[in-house]
Design a protein around this motif. Structure first.
Motif, PDB file in Angstrom:
ATOM      1  N   THR A  10       0.840  -1.186   0.000  1.00 43.18           N
ATOM      2  CA  THR A  10       0.000   0.000   0.000  1.00 43.18           C
ATOM      3  C   THR A  10       0.886   1.250   0.000  1.00 43.18           C
ATOM      4  O   THR A  10       2.104   1.163   0.152  1.00 43.18           O
ATOM      5  N   ALA A  11       0.258   2.395  -0.133  1.00 42.51           N
ATOM      6  CA  ALA A  11       0.975   3.661   0.021  1.00 42.51           C
ATOM      7  C   ALA A  11       1.400   3.821   1.477  1.00 42.51           C
ATOM      8  O   ALA A  11       0.736   3.314   2.384  1.00 42.51           O
ATOM      9  N   PRO A  12       2.513   4.499   1.756  1.00 38.27           N
ATOM     10  CA  PRO A  12       2.977   4.653   3.139  1.00 38.27           C
ATOM     11  C   PRO A  12       2.023   5.488   3.975  1.00 38.27           C
ATOM     12  O   PRO A  12       1.461   6.474   3.509  1.00 38.27           O
ATOM     13  N   GLN A  13       1.842   5.066   5.230  1.00 38.97           N
ATOM     14  CA  GLN A  13       1.029   5.791   6.192  1.00 38.97           C
ATOM     15  C   GLN A  13       1.944   6.503   7.186  1.00 38.97           C
ATOM     16  O   GLN A  13       3.128   6.680   6.929  1.00 38.97           O
ATOM     17  N   GLU A  14       1.391   6.919   8.325  1.00 40.16           N
ATOM     18  CA  GLU A  14       2.175   7.617   9.344  1.00 40.16           C
ATOM     19  C   GLU A  14       3.396   6.806   9.756  1.00 40.16           C
ATOM     20  O   GLU A  14       3.298   5.619  10.040  1.00 40.16           O
ATOM     21  N   GLY A  15       4.555   7.443   9.771  1.00 43.44           N
ATOM     22  CA  GLY A  15       5.783   6.753  10.148  1.00 43.44           C
ATOM     23  C   GLY A  15       6.345   5.864   9.064  1.00 43.44           C
ATOM     24  O   GLY A  15       7.283   5.110   9.307  1.00 43.44           O
ATOM     25  N   GLY A  16       5.799   5.951   7.841  1.00 46.31           N
ATOM     26  CA  GLY A  16       6.303   5.121   6.748  1.00 46.31           C
ATOM     27  C   GLY A  16       5.766   3.705   6.740  1.00 46.31           C
ATOM     28  O   GLY A  16       6.245   2.865   5.977  1.00 46.31           O
ATOM     29  N   LEU A  17       4.750   3.405   7.563  1.00 41.48           N
ATOM     30  CA  LEU A  17       4.205   2.046   7.641  1.00 41.48           C
ATOM     31  C   LEU A  17       3.422   1.701   6.374  1.00 41.48           C
ATOM     32  O   LEU A  17       2.748   2.545   5.789  1.00 41.48           O
ATOM     33  N   ARG A  18       3.518   0.436   5.969  1.00 39.50           N
ATOM     34  CA  ARG A  18       2.788  -0.065   4.809  1.00 39.50           C
ATOM     35  C   ARG A  18       2.151  -1.412   5.149  1.00 39.50           C
ATOM     36  O   ARG A  18       2.705  -2.188   5.922  1.00 39.50           O
ATOM     37  N   ALA A  19       1.006  -1.655   4.533  1.00 37.32           N
ATOM     38  CA  ALA A  19       0.409  -2.992   4.553  1.00 37.32           C
ATOM     39  C   ALA A  19       0.794  -3.693   3.257  1.00 37.32           C
ATOM     40  O   ALA A  19       1.145  -3.048   2.267  1.00 37.32           O
ATOM     41  N   SER A  20       0.747  -5.012   3.256  1.00 36.35           N
ATOM     42  CA  SER A  20       1.096  -5.777   2.055  1.00 36.35           C
ATOM     43  C   SER A  20       0.062  -6.866   1.838  1.00 36.35           C
ATOM     44  O   SER A  20      -0.623  -7.285   2.772  1.00 36.35           O
ATOM     45  N   TRP A  21      -0.064  -7.295   0.590  1.00 35.99           N
ATOM     46  CA  TRP A  21      -0.992  -8.383   0.285  1.00 35.99           C
ATOM     47  C   TRP A  21      -0.457  -9.202  -0.876  1.00 35.99           C
ATOM     48  O   TRP A  21       0.376  -8.740  -1.671  1.00 35.99           O
ATOM     49  N   ARG A  22      -0.961 -10.439  -0.964  1.00 35.31           N
ATOM     50  CA  ARG A  22      -0.551 -11.339  -2.044  1.00 35.31           C
ATOM     51  C   ARG A  22      -1.707 -12.277  -2.366  1.00 35.31           C
ATOM     52  O   ARG A  22      -2.352 -12.819  -1.464  1.00 35.31           O
ATOM     53  N   VAL A  23      -1.948 -12.481  -3.652  1.00 39.21           N
ATOM     54  CA  VAL A  23      -3.031 -13.330  -4.132  1.00 39.21           C
ATOM     55  C   VAL A  23      -2.498 -14.741  -4.380  1.00 39.21           C
ATOM     56  O   VAL A  23      -1.347 -14.919  -4.775  1.00 39.21           O
ATOM     57  N   LEU A  24      -3.354 -15.736  -4.138  1.00 44.77           N
ATOM     58  CA  LEU A  24      -3.010 -17.127  -4.402  1.00 44.77           C
ATOM     59  C   LEU A  24      -4.167 -17.802  -5.133  1.00 44.77           C
ATOM     60  O   LEU A  24      -5.324 -17.717  -4.706  1.00 44.77           O
ATOM     61  N   ARG A  25      -3.854 -18.470  -6.242  1.00 43.94           N
ATOM     62  CA  ARG A  25      -4.847 -19.262  -6.956  1.00 43.94           C
ATOM     63  C   ARG A  25      -4.724 -20.710  -6.488  1.00 43.94           C
ATOM     64  O   ARG A  25      -3.671 -21.328  -6.610  1.00 43.94           O
ATOM     65  N   VAL A  26      -5.805 -21.250  -5.941  1.00 48.45           N
ATOM     66  CA  VAL A  26      -5.803 -22.596  -5.371  1.00 48.45           C
ATOM     67  C   VAL A  26      -6.564 -23.539  -6.296  1.00 48.45           C
ATOM     68  O   VAL A  26      -7.794 -23.424  -6.428  1.00 48.45           O
ATOM     69  N   PRO A  27      -5.880 -24.484  -6.962  1.00 53.04           N
ATOM     70  CA  PRO A  27      -6.591 -25.508  -7.741  1.00 53.04           C
ATOM     71  C   PRO A  27      -7.099 -26.608  -6.805  1.00 53.04           C
ATOM     72  O   PRO A  27      -6.315 -27.324  -6.184  1.00 53.04           O
ATOM     73  N   VAL A  28      -8.403 -26.729  -6.675  1.00 53.57           N
ATOM     74  CA  VAL A  28      -8.977 -27.727  -5.776  1.00 53.57           C
ATOM     75  C   VAL A  28      -8.820 -29.110  -6.414  1.00 53.57           C
ATOM     76  O   VAL A  28      -9.164 -29.308  -7.579  1.00 53.57           O
ATOM     77  N   PRO A  29      -8.311 -30.104  -5.693  1.00 56.08           N
ATOM     78  CA  PRO A  29      -8.112 -31.451  -6.256  1.00 56.08           C
ATOM     79  C   PRO A  29      -9.441 -32.057  -6.714  1.00 56.08           C
ATOM     80  O   PRO A  29     -10.492 -31.801  -6.113  1.00 56.08           O
ATOM     81  N   PRO A  30      -9.406 -32.872  -7.743  1.00 51.11           N
ATOM     82  CA  PRO A  30     -10.632 -33.502  -8.245  1.00 51.11           C
ATOM     83  C   PRO A  30     -11.038 -34.708  -7.404  1.00 51.11           C
ATOM     84  O   PRO A  30     -11.306 -35.790  -7.932  1.00 51.11           O
ATOM     85  N   ALA A  31     -11.074 -34.541  -6.117  1.00 52.05           N
ATOM     86  CA  ALA A  31     -11.429 -35.646  -5.213  1.00 52.05           C
ATOM     87  C   ALA A  31     -12.920 -35.589  -4.898  1.00 52.05           C
ATOM     88  O   ALA A  31     -13.569 -34.566  -5.072  1.00 52.05           O
ATOM     89  N   GLU A  32     -13.453 -36.733  -4.436  1.00 56.33           N
ATOM     90  CA  GLU A  32     -14.880 -36.790  -4.116  1.00 56.33           C
ATOM     91  C   GLU A  32     -15.198 -36.026  -2.834  1.00 56.33           C
ATOM     92  O   GLU A  32     -16.244 -35.415  -2.698  1.00 56.33           O
ATOM     93  N   SER A  33     -14.271 -36.077  -1.867  1.00 55.45           N
ATOM     94  CA  SER A  33     -14.497 -35.398  -0.597  1.00 55.45           C
ATOM     95  C   SER A  33     -13.158 -35.199   0.096  1.00 55.45           C
ATOM     96  O   SER A  33     -12.128 -35.666  -0.378  1.00 55.45           O
ATOM     97  N   GLY A  34     -13.192 -34.513   1.217  1.00 50.48           N
ATOM     98  CA  GLY A  34     -11.970 -34.262   1.971  1.00 50.48           C
ATOM     99  C   GLY A  34     -11.876 -32.788   2.331  1.00 50.48           C
ATOM    100  O   GLY A  34     -12.888 -32.067   2.344  1.00 50.48           O
ATOM    101  N   SER A  35     -10.677 -32.311   2.621  1.00 47.74           N
ATOM    102  CA  SER A  35     -10.483 -30.906   2.990  1.00 47.74           C
ATOM    103  C   SER A  35      -9.116 -30.440   2.511  1.00 47.74           C
ATOM    104  O   SER A  35      -8.217 -31.239   2.229  1.00 47.74           O
ATOM    105  N   LEU A  36      -8.998 -29.130   2.441  1.00 47.72           N
ATOM    106  CA  LEU A  36      -7.769 -28.500   1.983  1.00 47.72           C
ATOM    107  C   LEU A  36      -7.426 -27.405   2.980  1.00 47.72           C
ATOM    108  O   LEU A  36      -8.267 -26.555   3.295  1.00 47.72           O
TER     109      LEU A  36
END
Length: 269
Positions: free
Chosen positions: A184-210
């Motif tokens: 992000t743009a710098p805030q008070e004191g030069g602080l910044r937030a950051s972010w990152r995107v992730l594409r998750v390919p869900v496995p072709p399984a019948e059931s379960g969890s990720l």
């Protein structure tokens, strides 16, 4: 001769010395840092106390002069003031809004004609710690096997800004060029937030969890790490239809809407 030399050294080292130097390991650029130097003069008379940031003098106390305290602002730092007594001297500095490490030294000297000097140094790093864990956006509780989910991990504001790492089932995900950490743009004191995107390919399984997890890593020594996680549950269409028949009309409408979203997603993909 050796005994005389030893006695002379002991007399010299016990006559004056710095007993304690307090310099914060980390300093927040949004507020002043307080540094203190405690010393013992014994039968020696104090001539001056000087504070240095790296090689630059930033503060001087000379009890025989008027005024007794002088401040020296140097590039990237502002000295806000200080206070000194017979056995200690304190200085307040406003750190620069840049993630940097600097050496702060306290130097005491005796009155002439010898002007003997004692000096100690400690390091301080400008860091603003994140106050909250990162947040994962876009993680549904139920996912269809074979689809793709787009997640976003956003860190709290900090200095330096955090690096974002993604994990799927505890496996570190390689950072893709088009999904690198953004700031992000710098805030008070030069602080910044950051972010990152992730594409998750869900496995072709019948059931379960990720299991997915993101880490916000502050690149300091030692590293500061805050994380957040989410669990994506996989349900096949057969299992979804069973839940529809056993959960009543209200839940059935929700799953119908979910199936509608699945159809839109399939068309878009």
């Amino acid at each position: 001769m050796k005994i005389f030399t030893l006695l002379a050294v002991c007399a010299l080292t016990s006559a004056y010395k710095i007993t304690q130097l307090k310099v914060p390991l980390y300093a927040d650029p949004r507020r002043a840092a307080e540094l203190s130097c405690h010393f013992q003069m014994d039968d020696q008379k104090l001539h001056s106390v000087k504070w240095y940031r790296d090689m630059h003098e930033i503060f001087r106390y000379n009890p025989s002069q008027k005024p007794s305290i002088r401040l020296f602002n140097v590039t990237g730092i502002m000295v806000q003031g200080g206070e000194c007594q017979a056995e200690w001297c304190m200085v307040r500095v406003m750190p620069p809004p840049v993630a940097a490490r600097a050496a702060y030294s306290c130097e005491i000297s005796t009155e002439g004609p010898k002007f003997q000097i004692a000096r100690q140094t400690k390091h301080m790093t400008v860091v603003a710690m994140p106050e909250r864990d990162p947040v994962i956006i876009g993680a549904p509780k139920l996912v269809k096997p074979g689809e793709q989910i787009l997640l976003n991990c956003t860190s709290d504001y900090s200095l330096p800004p955090a690096d974002i790492n993604w994990y799927i089932d505890n496996d570190l995900q390689k950072q893709e060029p088009w999904h690198h950490t953004e700031l992000t743009a710098p805030q008070e004191g030069g602080l910044r937030a950051s972010w990152r995107v992730l594409r998750v390919p869900v496995p072709p399984a019948e059931s379960g969890s990720l299991s997915v997890r993101c880490e916000a890593v502050l690149p300091v020594e030692p590293p500061v790490i805050r994380d957040a996680g989410a669990v994506l549950t996989l349900y096949s269409r057969t299992q979804l239809s069973k839940y529809v028949s056993s959960s009543g009309t209200s839940f059935g409408l929700q799953l119908s809407f979910l199936s509608y979203l699945y159809s839109i997603l399939e068309i878009s993909l």
